[in-house]
Each structure stands twice: as C-alpha cells, then as structure tokens.
Design an enzyme around this catalytic site. Structure first.
Site, PDB file in Angstrom:
ATOM      1  CD  GLU A 179      -3.494   0.049   0.278  1.00 43.01           C
ATOM      2  OE1 GLU A 179      -3.046   0.928  -0.136  1.00 43.01           O
ATOM      3  OE2 GLU A 179      -4.338  -0.657   0.581  1.00 43.01           O
TER       4      GLU A 179
ATOM      5  CG  ASP B  48      -7.565  -0.067  -1.786  1.00 40.24           C
ATOM      6  OD1 ASP B  48      -7.251   0.749  -0.908  1.00 40.24           O
ATOM      7  OD2 ASP B  48      -7.714  -1.326  -1.357  1.00 40.24           O
TER       8      ASP B  48
ATOM      9  CG  ASN C  36      -8.530   2.730   1.229  1.00 41.51           C
ATOM     10  OD1 ASN C  36      -7.235   3.055   1.132  1.00 41.51           O
ATOM     11  ND2 ASN C  36      -8.819   1.457   1.304  1.00 41.51           N
TER      12      ASN C  36
END
Length: 289
Positions: free
Chosen positions: A16, A196, A146
């Site tokens: 991420e 996301d 997110n």
C-alpha cells in the site's frame, strides 16, 4: 490482461501507499500486514526494507528529509529511513479493532490519515488531520478510510470508503484545513471492485485502484469514468505518479488475499506494477508542520 510490467516483485502480503520521492528518485511503499516500509532506489536498483513491531498503514515524506507515519498505535516521525521513531500522537481508539490505513499530506504540509474499523459493521473509521502537534477529526463515517487525494487547486478533497463502494468529495479550505460539504463523487456497483487507494493527475482526474476489481480506473473531475486499465493481480490497492516526468503510474497490489490457485494465474501479485500515462501526476506534498 494487460502487459503491465512488475517493477518490484515484492510478493507483499498487502502493499500500500506507494509514494514517489522526486528528489532521490526513490519509490517507497508499505506492506501493512508484514509491518514493513520499503524503499526502492530506481537509480541504483536497490531495494531496502525496514521491519517494525506493528502495522504501518501510511506515511508521508517530510520537508526535512524524514518521514511521518501512521501506525496502529498512533502517528510517529523519524528523521531517516532507519532512524528511531518519535511519538507525534498516540492512538485514543481501541487498537484491537482499529488501525490507520490510507493517508497523505495536503498542500500546506498537514498530514491526513484515515483509520479502518476491522469488524466492518459500523462507521467507526475516521479521517484525522495532524498539524502543529495537534489532531483534528475531519470525518467519522467510514468502515475503511481510503482514496485520500486533493484536486490540483486544493479546493476539493477526495476520500473513499472501500467496503461501501463509494468515493466522496469535500470542499477543502487549504488555508484553514477545514473540510465541508461532503457529497458522493462516484459509487461503484457491488461485485466488480471496490475503490481503494487513489491519486489525482495534473488535469484533476482521479485515478482509483479497484480492489478485487483487477483494474485501475481514471475518473474525470465530474465523476465520469474515462478509462479502465486491467492489472495482473486481482487486488490492486493504490496508485502513485512518479518517474522523472511524473508520467509513470505505479500500482501496488495485495498478495495475501489470493488463493493458491489464483496465484498460479497471478504469480506477481503483491508486487508493484507500472504503466506510462500521457498526463503527468502531481509532486507529492511533504509534511511541514
């Protein structure tokens, strides 16, 4: 399937927060579930990994050359990649159910980071703003924070709630740091990917990684999907612009959610992929508070 190259075959459980350092030409990212911060020096083809004692959700670079990062237990700064952690704000939430997830700095150098509520049955994820040693909660209505990003002029803030398939817009006052007028930007149908992590390009288009959707979408400032790009992983997690001309889109992916059968078809899942784009991205703001 597209032929996007895997530029870092990290095999991360949950890669991420890819973040480009334009000064040192280095790509950073985290592996949340492995408690790791990664640094890939593109000039020297060097890949360094720092292991922590807890999950690191997101981070930003600082104007002084260090880092500010949001961990499960709170927010910390450190002066260089391997320097000791210095507490900035210690978590006041239940760490058994909540941790930090996505975040970045606004153009005035404030650090914004959102939390996720792991049971995903209540809107207890919050968007925090950190500046001058203080914490302000901008929103408290998400399952999983997110997709935080800002329009090029800084007047619009984007913020997604991944499990609920929605990206929101806020009016954002860059001078005061106030967020207001929350409204839907785009909602995705269930069963075809969840919004996301994201980034905005220099024309104001919002690029979102669709987790479990195997693709990246480019969305106009008006909320219209302009383009879609397949990714050779089922679970893309976030995008970041970088490269010398800011025309490389880096895409982080998750490996841990794939089954063994799926990994036969997506062997580089958990890696960082890259694609060339025509519209450059924006240089990432750094923490300066």
């Amino acid at each position: 399937m597209t032929n996007l190259p895997c530029v870092i075959d990290a095999k991360a459980k949950l890669a991420e927060c890819p973040r480009w350092d334009e000064i040192n030409e280095c790509l950073y990212f985290v592996d949340i579930d492995s408690f790791e911060l990664h640094a890939f020096d593109t000039k020297n083809n060097r890949h360094d990994i720092r292991k922590f004692d807890e999950a690191i959700g997101c981070f930003s670079l600082t104007e002084k050359g260090g880092f500010i990062a949001a961990f499960r237990s709170g927010v910390y700064t450190f002066d260089s990649f391997n320097a000791e952690l210095k507490p900035y704000w210690l978590a006041d939430y239940d760490q058994t159910t909540t941790r930090f997830n996505d975040g970045r700095c606004d153009y005035k150098g404030r650090f914004l980071a959102g939390t996720m509520y792991s049971t995903k049955d209540a809107f207890k994820g919050a968007l925090h703003q950190f500046s001058n040693g203080e914490n302000k909660v901008l929103d408290q209505a998400a399952w999983t924070s997110n997709g935080l990003a800002f329009s090029p002029d800084g007047k619009t803030m984007y913020y997604s709630d991944t499990p609920n398939h929605v990206v929101y817009q806020f009016d954002y006052n860059m001078e005061t740091g106030e967020a207001s007028n929350k409204r839907d930007f785009i909602r995705f149908p269930h069963g075809n990917g969840r919004p996301d992590g994201a980034a905005v390009d220099s024309e104001g288009n919002y690029w979102s990684a669709l987790y479990q959707g195997q693709r990246i979408v480019k969305i106009s400032p008006q909320g219209n999907i302009l383009e879609e790009y397949p990714v050779p992983a089922i679970y893309p997690t976030m995008v970041a612009f970088g490269g010398k001309d800011m025309k490389t889109l880096f895409i982080s992916t998750c490996r841990g959610a794939h089954t063994e059968e799926e990994l036969k078809d997506y062997p580089q899942a958990g890696g960082i992929f890259a694609m060339d784009v025509t519209t450059p991205g924006l240089i990432e703001a750094r923490f300066d508070q």
